[in-house]
Each structure stands twice: as structure tokens, then as C-alpha cells.
Scaffold this motif. Sequence first.
Motif, PDB file in Angstrom:
ATOM      1  N   GLY A 186       0.803  -1.221   0.000  1.00  0.00           N
ATOM      2  CA  GLY A 186       0.000   0.000   0.000  1.00  0.00           C
ATOM      3  C   GLY A 186       0.830   1.262   0.000  1.00  0.00           C
ATOM      4  O   GLY A 186       0.371   2.305  -0.484  1.00  0.00           O
ATOM      5  N   THR A 187       2.029   1.207   0.553  1.00  0.00           N
ATOM      6  CA  THR A 187       2.902   2.389   0.571  1.00  0.00           C
ATOM      7  C   THR A 187       3.820   2.448  -0.638  1.00  0.00           C
ATOM      8  O   THR A 187       4.545   3.432  -0.819  1.00  0.00           O
ATOM      9  CB  THR A 187       3.759   2.383   1.849  1.00  0.00           C
ATOM     10  OG1 THR A 187       4.505   1.154   1.914  1.00  0.00           O
ATOM     11  CG2 THR A 187       2.879   2.489   3.093  1.00  0.00           C
ATOM     12  N   ILE A 188       3.796   1.405  -1.467  1.00  0.00           N
ATOM     13  CA  ILE A 188       4.722   1.322  -2.601  1.00  0.00           C
ATOM     14  C   ILE A 188       4.015   1.550  -3.928  1.00  0.00           C
ATOM     15  O   ILE A 188       4.498   2.304  -4.783  1.00  0.00           O
ATOM     16  CB  ILE A 188       5.429  -0.051  -2.611  1.00  0.00           C
ATOM     17  CG1 ILE A 188       6.175  -0.271  -1.288  1.00  0.00           C
ATOM     18  CG2 ILE A 188       6.375  -0.161  -3.797  1.00  0.00           C
ATOM     19  CD1 ILE A 188       6.751  -1.664  -1.147  1.00  0.00           C
ATOM     20  N   LEU A 189       2.853   0.906  -4.109  1.00  0.00           N
ATOM     21  CA  LEU A 189       2.142   0.955  -5.381  1.00  0.00           C
ATOM     22  C   LEU A 189       0.826   1.706  -5.222  1.00  0.00           C
ATOM     23  O   LEU A 189       0.236   1.713  -4.141  1.00  0.00           O
ATOM     24  CB  LEU A 189       1.859  -0.471  -5.885  1.00  0.00           C
ATOM     25  CG  LEU A 189       3.076  -1.363  -6.148  1.00  0.00           C
ATOM     26  CD1 LEU A 189       2.623  -2.772  -6.510  1.00  0.00           C
ATOM     27  CD2 LEU A 189       3.947  -0.774  -7.244  1.00  0.00           C
ATOM     28  N   PRO A 190       0.325   2.319  -6.301  1.00  0.00           N
ATOM     29  CA  PRO A 190      -1.003   2.959  -6.242  1.00  0.00           C
ATOM     30  C   PRO A 190      -2.105   1.909  -6.221  1.00  0.00           C
ATOM     31  O   PRO A 190      -1.862   0.725  -6.490  1.00  0.00           O
ATOM     32  CB  PRO A 190      -1.041   3.787  -7.528  1.00  0.00           C
ATOM     33  CG  PRO A 190      -0.113   3.076  -8.465  1.00  0.00           C
ATOM     34  CD  PRO A 190       0.979   2.512  -7.604  1.00  0.00           C
ATOM     35  N   TRP A 191      -3.343   2.355  -5.949  1.00  0.00           N
ATOM     36  CA  TRP A 191      -4.449   1.404  -5.784  1.00  0.00           C
ATOM     37  C   TRP A 191      -4.714   0.611  -7.050  1.00  0.00           C
ATOM     38  O   TRP A 191      -5.049  -0.578  -6.974  1.00  0.00           O
ATOM     39  CB  TRP A 191      -5.713   2.147  -5.349  1.00  0.00           C
ATOM     40  CG  TRP A 191      -6.336   2.985  -6.436  1.00  0.00           C
ATOM     41  CD1 TRP A 191      -6.139   4.310  -6.671  1.00  0.00           C
ATOM     42  CD2 TRP A 191      -7.243   2.536  -7.444  1.00  0.00           C
ATOM     43  NE1 TRP A 191      -6.866   4.725  -7.760  1.00  0.00           N
ATOM     44  CE2 TRP A 191      -7.561   3.663  -8.252  1.00  0.00           C
ATOM     45  CE3 TRP A 191      -7.837   1.317  -7.744  1.00  0.00           C
ATOM     46  CZ2 TRP A 191      -8.423   3.584  -9.332  1.00  0.00           C
ATOM     47  CZ3 TRP A 191      -8.712   1.236  -8.823  1.00  0.00           C
ATOM     48  CH2 TRP A 191      -8.996   2.350  -9.600  1.00  0.00           C
ATOM     49  N   TRP A 192      -4.553   1.259  -8.228  1.00  0.00           N
ATOM     50  CA  TRP A 192      -4.875   0.559  -9.471  1.00  0.00           C
ATOM     51  C   TRP A 192      -3.867  -0.533  -9.784  1.00  0.00           C
ATOM     52  O   TRP A 192      -4.169  -1.460 -10.546  1.00  0.00           O
ATOM     53  CB  TRP A 192      -4.981   1.548 -10.631  1.00  0.00           C
ATOM     54  CG  TRP A 192      -3.814   2.493 -10.786  1.00  0.00           C
ATOM     55  CD1 TRP A 192      -3.710   3.764 -10.306  1.00  0.00           C
ATOM     56  CD2 TRP A 192      -2.591   2.218 -11.470  1.00  0.00           C
ATOM     57  NE1 TRP A 192      -2.496   4.313 -10.645  1.00  0.00           N
ATOM     58  CE2 TRP A 192      -1.795   3.392 -11.370  1.00  0.00           C
ATOM     59  CE3 TRP A 192      -2.082   1.116 -12.159  1.00  0.00           C
ATOM     60  CZ2 TRP A 192      -0.509   3.470 -11.920  1.00  0.00           C
ATOM     61  CZ3 TRP A 192      -0.812   1.201 -12.717  1.00  0.00           C
ATOM     62  CH2 TRP A 192      -0.043   2.367 -12.595  1.00  0.00           C
ATOM     63  N   ALA A 193      -2.675  -0.447  -9.213  1.00  0.00           N
ATOM     64  CA  ALA A 193      -1.704  -1.537  -9.361  1.00  0.00           C
ATOM     65  C   ALA A 193      -1.918  -2.611  -8.302  1.00  0.00           C
ATOM     66  O   ALA A 193      -1.688  -3.801  -8.552  1.00  0.00           O
ATOM     67  CB  ALA A 193      -0.284  -0.983  -9.279  1.00  0.00           C
ATOM     68  N   ASN A 194      -2.359  -2.202  -7.119  1.00  0.00           N
ATOM     69  CA  ASN A 194      -2.603  -3.173  -6.054  1.00  0.00           C
ATOM     70  C   ASN A 194      -3.894  -3.954  -6.261  1.00  0.00           C
ATOM     71  O   ASN A 194      -4.019  -5.081  -5.772  1.00  0.00           O
ATOM     72  CB  ASN A 194      -2.661  -2.466  -4.693  1.00  0.00           C
ATOM     73  CG  ASN A 194      -1.279  -2.150  -4.158  1.00  0.00           C
ATOM     74  OD1 ASN A 194      -0.351  -2.936  -4.329  1.00  0.00           O
ATOM     75  ND2 ASN A 194      -1.146  -0.999  -3.520  1.00  0.00           N
TER      76      ASN A 194
END
Length: 378
Positions: free
Chosen positions: A107-115
Amino acid sequence: MSRPYAKLPGWVDHGVIPLVNVVVAFLVAGLVVLAVGESPVEAARLMIRGAFGYGEGVGFTLYYMTNFVFTGLAVAVAFHGGLFNIGGEGQAYVGGLGVALVALNLGTILPWWANLPLAMLASFVFGAAWAFLPGVLQAKRGSHVVITTIMFNFIAAALMVYLLVGPLRPLGTMQPETRQFAEGGQLPKLGSMFERFGWDLGGAPLNVTFFVCLLAALAVWVLIWRTRLGYEIRTLGFSPQAARYAGMRETRLIVTIMVISGGLAGMMALNSVMGDQYRLQLNFPAGAGFVGIAVALMGRGHPLGILPAALLFGVLYQGGAELAFDMPSISRDMIVIIQGLVILFAGALENMLRPGIGRAYGLMALRLTKPVPAEEAR
């Protein structure tokens, strides 16, 4: 020996019969409301207004619908294979663990659309893993999948209690939950999209998982009716003897069906964990796994039937909450009774009205196809 039911057209079998069952259920529920001294018409009006009368109500209705679509699809896939998976509650619970692990770590590394795709995969895999062993026990040992999935519901609940009061609980708090996800682990709400159409969703937690459930419904339709695996699943459900005679591997099919079913149930966790709570909490499925059974029955196991059936139960949940607030004499227990009546007529008594509807359809078809006498034609 009981007589088999006459085969009816799809629009009668999958449309008219479920609709009549729902109408009868609500008529009986109206008698219950009348018995406590309230007006059934006013109660129905308040329920509809609570579900669709304002933006926030619509948002909550569609939010609940999203949960029920996933669990309804999970039960439907198992139904088509002749299996009765009632472990959706536990599979969704464990699927939430997969969602939380993705959101907490990325969650601190990738944006929501990647997660989101990663969380979809994790929830499916964790839910599928929880259904894998009951599938193996059914296929190899003959252990009935109803019993094993019930047991695994309780095991999942105990596992999540252990994790949320122990390894996953952050320091400095006694709440049995994980820490809040970072921004990349939070799915966006759909409020801004609905505002363009004049709907203010307020605090409703409707989020992009709604579109994921629609894609899941499409994927299940393609799987069951447009693939070789789906043909084998339907063959096994219709006649295990025919499937074995055709050379289909029954053991592999049973395990595959349970894995797909469990994975779909696990994806329900996306809506609650990543789209609403932004953390993993105890009891977040809130009975959606069991409601999925009624949704699948009412929808006749078809995605086009499951979507409106899930919407109906979304109305019952959201509209029922509003009804209990506006009519104090109708408690939440009364709402549960109404939901139970819908389940009763859509499930246990789904064929009670079928003979009468079949006869009515037969008479109508006969009258339409009866040749006109020569005298009348002149």
C-alpha cells in the motif's frame, strides 16, 4: 414415485417462476407486518424509499449487492457441478487475509490501481486454498462437502481470531484488527461518478469492486457456457455416470470446481476489506456467504439471474435497516423474518408453484397454437 417436472422455456423457468416466488414471499411477509399492527403497503414504501429513494441509500444497496454477487457466483459454480458449497463465509474470511497482506505490504509502494489486480489474485488464491481440502476430501475420500465446508467456516473464524489478536495486531492497541492500510491499499469510492448524474452517495462505501463483481459474473458465464471445462462441469452435475463414461476425470473436476468456487467467495473480501474498512477486522463477511446460497437459488445459477437476486437482497438489507428505523414496531428480527421468507420460497419451496405455472403456460401455448376453425376464419 414422484412425477418429473415438465420442461418449460427458459424465460418461464428462470424468469416467471422466481418472480412469482418472490411476490408470494412478500405477500406472506405483508401478513406478518399486518399481524403487528402496521400497514404492509407503508412498510413496502419505506423499504423501497430506503433502498432507492436517495443517493446514500442507493450506494449502500449496491454495496451489499456487490458482496452477494461474489458469494452467489461461488455457490452457483458449485451447483453446476453437483456440489453444495456452503463454506463461502469461511472462504471469504480467508480471502480477506490475502487482500490484507497485499494492502499492508504494498500500500505504501504501489497505487491502488496496481494493487487491485494483485489483491484480486490474492483473494482468489486464498479463498481457493481454503476450499481445496474439502474438494479433495469429497473427491478422494467421499467426505460430504456440506459437512467439511461447514467445519472449515468455524476453523476460518478461529484462525482469524488468532491472527487478529496476535501476529497481525499492531502494537499499542487492543483492537482485534490490522493497522489501517496506506493510500495505495484503499480502493476509491464511486461517489464522484454518481454525482455527475445528480446522486449524492454521502457516506455509502460503494467502490470500484462493484465493477469487479460485474466482470466476475461475465467470467462465470463464459466459463460455464462457453468453455470445455464448463461443459465438463455441467455434465458432472447433470450425470456423474455420463461424465465418467465420457472419460472425464471426476476427481480432478470436483477439486477444480471447489477451487473456483472458493476463489470467487474469497474475492468478496475486496469490497469490505480494501473498499470500505481499509483494514482487516473480525466478522467482516457478516453472513454474506450464506446469503449467497439464496442468491444462487433464486438466480437459477445463471449470472443474469444472480445479479437481480443479489440486488433484491441488497434492497432487503438496506431498505430493511431504514424500515426498522422508521417503523419502531418492526424490529431487525422482523426484517430477518422477511429475508427468511424470501429464502424459503426461493429455495426450499422453489418448485411449489411450478406445476400450476406449468399448467397455465401449457394452456396458454395450446390456445395460441390451436388452429382456427374454417367457419370462424370466414
